[in-house]
Design a protein around this motif. Structure first.
Motif, PDB file in Angstrom:
ATOM      1  N   SER A  30     -17.615  27.167  -2.916  1.00  0.00           N
ATOM      2  CA  SER A  30     -17.483  26.002  -2.032  1.00  0.00           C
ATOM      3  C   SER A  30     -18.170  26.247  -0.695  1.00  0.00           C
ATOM      4  CB  SER A  30     -16.008  25.659  -1.816  1.00  0.00           C
ATOM      5  OG  SER A  30     -15.318  26.748  -1.225  1.00  0.00           O
ATOM      6  N   GLU A  31     -18.167  27.522  -0.245  1.00  0.00           N
ATOM      7  CA  GLU A  31     -18.835  27.853   1.010  1.00  0.00           C
ATOM      8  C   GLU A  31     -20.347  27.676   0.913  1.00  0.00           C
ATOM      9  OE1 GLU A  31     -16.263  29.398  -0.122  1.00  0.00           O
ATOM     10  OE2 GLU A  31     -14.849  29.573   1.548  1.00  0.00           O
ATOM     11  N   TYR A  32     -20.880  27.762  -0.288  1.00  0.00           N
ATOM     12  CA  TYR A  32     -22.318  27.522  -0.463  1.00  0.00           C
ATOM     13  C   TYR A  32     -22.680  26.123   0.039  1.00  0.00           C
ATOM     14  CZ  TYR A  32     -26.733  26.398  -2.744  1.00  0.00           C
ATOM     15  OH  TYR A  32     -28.017  25.988  -2.981  1.00  0.00           O
ATOM     16  N   GLU A 167     -36.968  30.992   6.690  1.00  0.00           N
ATOM     17  CA  GLU A 167     -35.636  31.582   6.783  1.00  0.00           C
ATOM     18  C   GLU A 167     -35.033  31.648   5.382  1.00  0.00           C
ATOM     19  OE1 GLU A 167     -31.362  30.331   8.862  1.00  0.00           O
ATOM     20  OE2 GLU A 167     -33.247  29.691   9.783  1.00  0.00           O
ATOM     21  N   ILE A 168     -34.234  32.683   5.138  1.00  0.00           N
ATOM     22  CA  ILE A 168     -33.493  32.798   3.888  1.00  0.00           C
ATOM     23  C   ILE A 168     -32.009  32.860   4.208  1.00  0.00           C
ATOM     24  CG2 ILE A 168     -33.075  34.189   1.824  1.00  0.00           C
ATOM     25  CD1 ILE A 168     -35.944  35.271   2.172  1.00  0.00           C
ATOM     26  N   SER A 169     -31.252  31.953   3.620  1.00  0.00           N
ATOM     27  CA  SER A 169     -29.801  31.927   3.767  1.00  0.00           C
ATOM     28  C   SER A 169     -29.205  32.326   2.428  1.00  0.00           C
ATOM     29  CB  SER A 169     -29.343  30.508   4.154  1.00  0.00           C
ATOM     30  OG  SER A 169     -27.931  30.396   4.096  1.00  0.00           O
ATOM     31  N   LEU A 170     -28.525  33.481   2.398  1.00  0.00           N
ATOM     32  CA  LEU A 170     -28.084  34.056   1.130  1.00  0.00           C
ATOM     33  C   LEU A 170     -26.589  34.347   1.160  1.00  0.00           C
ATOM     34  CD1 LEU A 170     -29.279  35.054  -1.585  1.00  0.00           C
ATOM     35  CD2 LEU A 170     -29.434  37.320  -0.551  1.00  0.00           C
ATOM     36  N   LEU A 171     -25.845  33.716   0.245  1.00  0.00           N
ATOM     37  CA  LEU A 171     -24.429  33.993   0.078  1.00  0.00           C
ATOM     38  C   LEU A 171     -24.265  34.872  -1.153  1.00  0.00           C
ATOM     39  CD1 LEU A 171     -24.534  31.204   1.686  1.00  0.00           C
ATOM     40  CD2 LEU A 171     -22.210  30.864   0.843  1.00  0.00           C
ATOM     41  N   ILE A 172     -23.532  35.971  -1.008  1.00  0.00           N
ATOM     42  CA  ILE A 172     -23.316  36.901  -2.116  1.00  0.00           C
ATOM     43  C   ILE A 172     -21.865  36.771  -2.570  1.00  0.00           C
ATOM     44  CG2 ILE A 172     -23.395  39.296  -2.886  1.00  0.00           C
ATOM     45  CD1 ILE A 172     -25.455  39.816  -0.694  1.00  0.00           C
ATOM     46  N   GLY A 173     -21.676  36.262  -3.786  1.00  0.00           N
ATOM     47  CA  GLY A 173     -20.333  36.065  -4.316  1.00  0.00           C
ATOM     48  C   GLY A 173     -19.775  37.345  -4.908  1.00  0.00           C
ATOM     49  N   PRO A 174     -18.448  37.511  -4.881  1.00  0.00           N
ATOM     50  CA  PRO A 174     -17.817  38.732  -5.391  1.00  0.00           C
ATOM     51  C   PRO A 174     -17.750  38.737  -6.916  1.00  0.00           C
ATOM     52  CG  PRO A 174     -16.133  37.230  -4.609  1.00  0.00           C
ATOM     53  CD  PRO A 174     -17.454  36.578  -4.313  1.00  0.00           C
ATOM     54  N   GLY A 175     -18.862  39.105  -7.535  1.00  0.00           N
ATOM     55  CA  GLY A 175     -18.900  39.176  -8.990  1.00  0.00           C
ATOM     56  C   GLY A 175     -20.201  39.823  -9.438  1.00  0.00           C
ATOM     57  N   VAL A 176     -20.206  40.344 -10.664  1.00  0.00           N
ATOM     58  CA  VAL A 176     -21.383  40.983 -11.242  1.00  0.00           C
ATOM     59  C   VAL A 176     -21.758  40.226 -12.513  1.00  0.00           C
ATOM     60  CG1 VAL A 176     -22.331  43.088 -12.256  1.00  0.00           C
ATOM     61  CG2 VAL A 176     -20.790  43.228 -10.283  1.00  0.00           C
TER      62      VAL A 176
END
Length: 210
Positions: A30-32, A167-176
């Motif tokens: 949702s934060e994305y 610019e690069i806006s990157l969200l890293i989610g907690p998962g593999v």
């Protein structure tokens, strides 16, 4: 060259994969979207969408750089389609209408179809979309000054390779993800050198593996 300010905005797993079905299951999805709103980029470039129907290719080709603003808006949903084959619904006064990026190899018949459906388009590039030319037209003729690229690895890589990314806006989610063959944030670059970036800011959160 004039162009919009361009931000690549993506969410990935920890191992850098961006499959939508996978990232949608991660905490922070949702934060994305809330972050995308903060970026103030109502115009967005996505990858080519698989439509329910595809139009047959054929007919006389355009063979020149051109554009048509059929729907005037402050923001657009931009979709690259080099060959001009995807069928679209008619635009009916949406505040976020489609704008198709295609090549000069597109058929005049397809452009007539877009015109009949009130869909705007830009044709630039002999066989594939020339993103530099297309972005210049988008800035000069459509008055789009900021946009976000929210597509897949190939379209992200195309913008980076063309030197268009600011610019690069990157969200890293907690998962593999861990599966081979999945797209990464940037794909299709041929240089053996990495692209240097300047880190602007970082927001971090603790991840606990249970």
């Amino acid at each position: 060259m004039t162009k919009p300010y361009i931000i690549v905005h993506m969410m990935t797993s920890i191992d850098g994969r961006i499959d939508c079905g996978m990232t949608a299951q991660l905490d922070g999805n949702s934060e994305y979207y809330s972050t995308l709103s903060v970026l103030e980029t109502p115009t967005r470039v996505s990858g080519r969408v698989t439509a329910e129907t595809e139009m047959a290719d054929g007919g006389e080709k355009l063979d020149k750089v051109a554009f048509k603003k059929n729907a005037t808006a402050d923001s657009y949903n931009i979709v690259p389609d080099s060959k001009g084959r995807t069928a679209w619904d008619r635009e009916n006064g949406s505040s976020f209408p489609h704008l198709i990026l295609t090549s000069e190899n597109v058929s005049k018949k397809y452009l007539d179809y877009l015109n009949d459906h009130n869909t705007s388009w830009i044709a630039a590039g002999k066989e594939h979309v020339d993103l530099k030319q297309a972005m210049a037209i988008l800035d000069d003729e459509f008055c789009i000054k900021r946009l976000a690229v929210v597509g897949g690895g190939k379209i992200n890589g195309g913008f980076l390779k063309a030197g268009l990314v600011d610019e690069i806006s990157l969200l890293i989610g907690p998962g593999v993800a861990g599966r081979t063959g999945q797209s990464a944030v940037f794909d299709g670059l041929t240089s053996d050198r990495s692209t240097p970036l300047t880190l602007k800011s970082v927001k971090s959160y603790a991840i606990i593996i249970k």
